[in-house]
Design an enzyme around this catalytic site. Sequence first.
Site, PDB file in Angstrom:
ATOM      1  N   HIS A  51      -2.504   6.284   4.595  1.00 12.66           N
ATOM      2  CA  HIS A  51      -1.944   6.816   4.713  1.00 12.66           C
ATOM      3  C   HIS A  51      -1.310   7.755   4.327  1.00 12.66           C
ATOM      4  O   HIS A  51      -1.813   8.064   3.056  1.00 12.66           O
ATOM      5  CB  HIS A  51      -0.551   5.499   4.167  1.00 12.66           C
ATOM      6  CG  HIS A  51      -1.220   4.081   4.654  1.00 12.66           C
ATOM      7  ND1 HIS A  51      -1.728   3.607   5.238  1.00 12.66           N
ATOM      8  CD2 HIS A  51      -0.943   3.102   4.137  1.00 12.66           C
ATOM      9  CE1 HIS A  51      -1.582   2.499   5.724  1.00 12.66           C
ATOM     10  NE2 HIS A  51      -0.874   1.889   4.936  1.00 12.66           N
TER      11      HIS A  51
ATOM     12  N   CYS B 273       0.789  -1.449   0.523  1.00 13.33           N
ATOM     13  CA  CYS B 273      -0.424   0.179   0.391  1.00 13.33           C
ATOM     14  C   CYS B 273       0.486   1.388  -0.206  1.00 13.33           C
ATOM     15  O   CYS B 273       0.498   2.198  -0.738  1.00 13.33           O
ATOM     16  CB  CYS B 273      -1.082   0.402   1.385  1.00 13.33           C
ATOM     17  SG  CYS B 273      -0.262  -0.527   2.229  1.00 13.33           S
TER      18      CYS B 273
END
EC number: 1.2.1.11
Lengths: 351, 351
Positions: free
Chosen positions: B252, B132
Amino acid sequence: MMTNKGFHVAVVGATGAVGQQMIRTLEERDFPIRQLTLLSSARSAGKTVSYKGEEIVVQEAKPESFEGVDIALFSAGGSVSKKFAPEAVKRGAIVVDNTSAYRMDEEVPLVVPEVNKEDLKNHKGIIANPNCSTIQMVAALEPIRQAYGLKKVLVSTYQAVSGAGKEAIDEMYNQTQEILDGKEIKPEILPVGGDKKHYQIAFNAIPQIDKFQDNGFTFEEMKMINETKKIMHMPELSVAATCVRLPVETGHSESVYFEVETQGLSAEDIKSKLSGAPGVVLQDQPEEQIYPMPADCVGKKEIFVGRVRKDLDEDTGFHMWVVADNLLKGAAWNSVQIAETLIDMEIVKEK
Amino acid sequence: MMTNKGFHVAVVGATGAVGQQMIRTLEERDFPIRQLTLLSSARSAGKTVSYKGEEIVVQEAKPESFEGVDIALFSAGGSVSKKFAPEAVKRGAIVVDNTSAYRMDEEVPLVVPEVNKEDLKNHKGIIANPNCSTIQMVAALEPIRQAYGLKKVLVSTYQAVSGAGKEAIDEMYNQTQEILDGKEIKPEILPVGGDKKHYQIAFNAIPQIDKFQDNGFTFEEMKMINETKKIMHMPELSVAATCVRLPVETGHSESVYFEVETQGLSAEDIKSKLSGAPGVVLQDQPEEQIYPMPADCVGKKEIFVGRVRKDLDEDTGFHMWVVADNLLKGAAWNSVQIAETLIDMEIVKEK
């Protein structure tokens, strides 16, 4: 306060988050205090604060408040320092100022005792305490610089809300509970109390601390850049910073990349200089999952360093993770430590 | 699922945090599905999951489950992929694997469609979806690399707990409430479910994601380093990463410093390449306090970039702040996007 020996100390901003920590730190250090004067804005005047079991009434700061004061610790915002620090100096006090008001003034030493206490000798009445995020970084870099030189520093910060004051702490906790309860939130303080917009801090990360300058960096980032060069006496040092606010009450963390002058060093070489360095605690055992974290540093005066490793591409490049209590080493303790150092170096003497 | 046209798609790990997002994304994209098979471990088998209003029973994954499957999306952990991806390929399926099992396998393309979709042509049955934190960074760097070249990347991450699965999300929220209630907490999952020690994540920052390697970097950090080089076809690129877990549910963030080949560029030059780049949204108006934040990116497929500024010392150096939904562009959406690209490029065809 109430002995015949020691100094007359004033704390300006006595009811704030840092002021409270200053008073606790003076108490804990058994600082040689003959008299303690607690000052604040008119709004907070009249409150009482305990010191060594005695209740002291906080007074509104006025020029006359500094009559007879030996050491004045300021932490009530830049405008208060601008107004009253010269008044305190005029009356014979030495000022340790925890705001940004005088930090970049060429006449004012900017001091982290582990790094540049010799600069205290050049004071002209005011000594500046650096920005919280700068202090912990330069104290960790200094033993490395001494041994191996220093060329470049790149830092990304993970900063706690207590750096934005008590109201920011309250906002974070209240907002967190509101989100857990599924309620609507209404941010009013963070990221910057005086700025136009306010954003959710709970369960979020905000890449803004202090307002923006025209060059796209925030004032907080420029403080880290400029103060680092001044404290280390390295105007030529490459420094860059990205400063980010997190939902953490207290404890700033920093991901620091740095390049040294010396070639061929290992991470062990860097660790050997950090281990036992003044004010620094090495917490670095990855195989045992030992590294510093903000939740562990609260209430401690040291700077904790871990995750030391050599860059995989740049022979002189290294990474480390630096954590400290932003209210203590980042503010109150560094200020009190400057005051203690002034006494140790006999720059301030008992009258 | 229940038309005559389209593909037979399997989702392996259908009840997990990413698996659920995969199913939602297939639905939202109106992916051409003739039949949808949902697979899981024996533990989760028997649960039902809705897809376009229909309840589908999740079955235990077995080699025979992949009979007739055209496209299998895997997100059930590396060991499940190791066991079943070859079985799926053997039965004629093309596998898009969201685990780290095959990412660094030379025979396996590692693909972010905005960066290297041409690599899909070389697949031998399995295509790997990158980590990710890698995906969002390389997609933001690619338009810059194309225009100006790329020499060096240094990243510090601010990663959400949903990257560690549903249990980590529950732990964060429960622990937050316990701390607000003044109760004792007992960390059991984070930072890494399978590691020895567990730490408080609420109101904290943990500089460990995945386990440690012998070189002092974590596996997460090495994934960012090695995957970036592979996706960008730049084995010579300097890359370093420090990965940190935050009390954020989803989203994130990354503080990225990079150096380009071209000299004399401005931040505006960099922004002009990010603006309108595939999959990228530029959110960068500091004067209006506009920059990306994790709380704003949830549920969105784009990668948000802001805080673009030129380094003050290094002419070819720049800084930026990159935010994306780690479950979508970081996982489910990138996997579905790979599947869509396989169809667009006619690498997978309707039978």
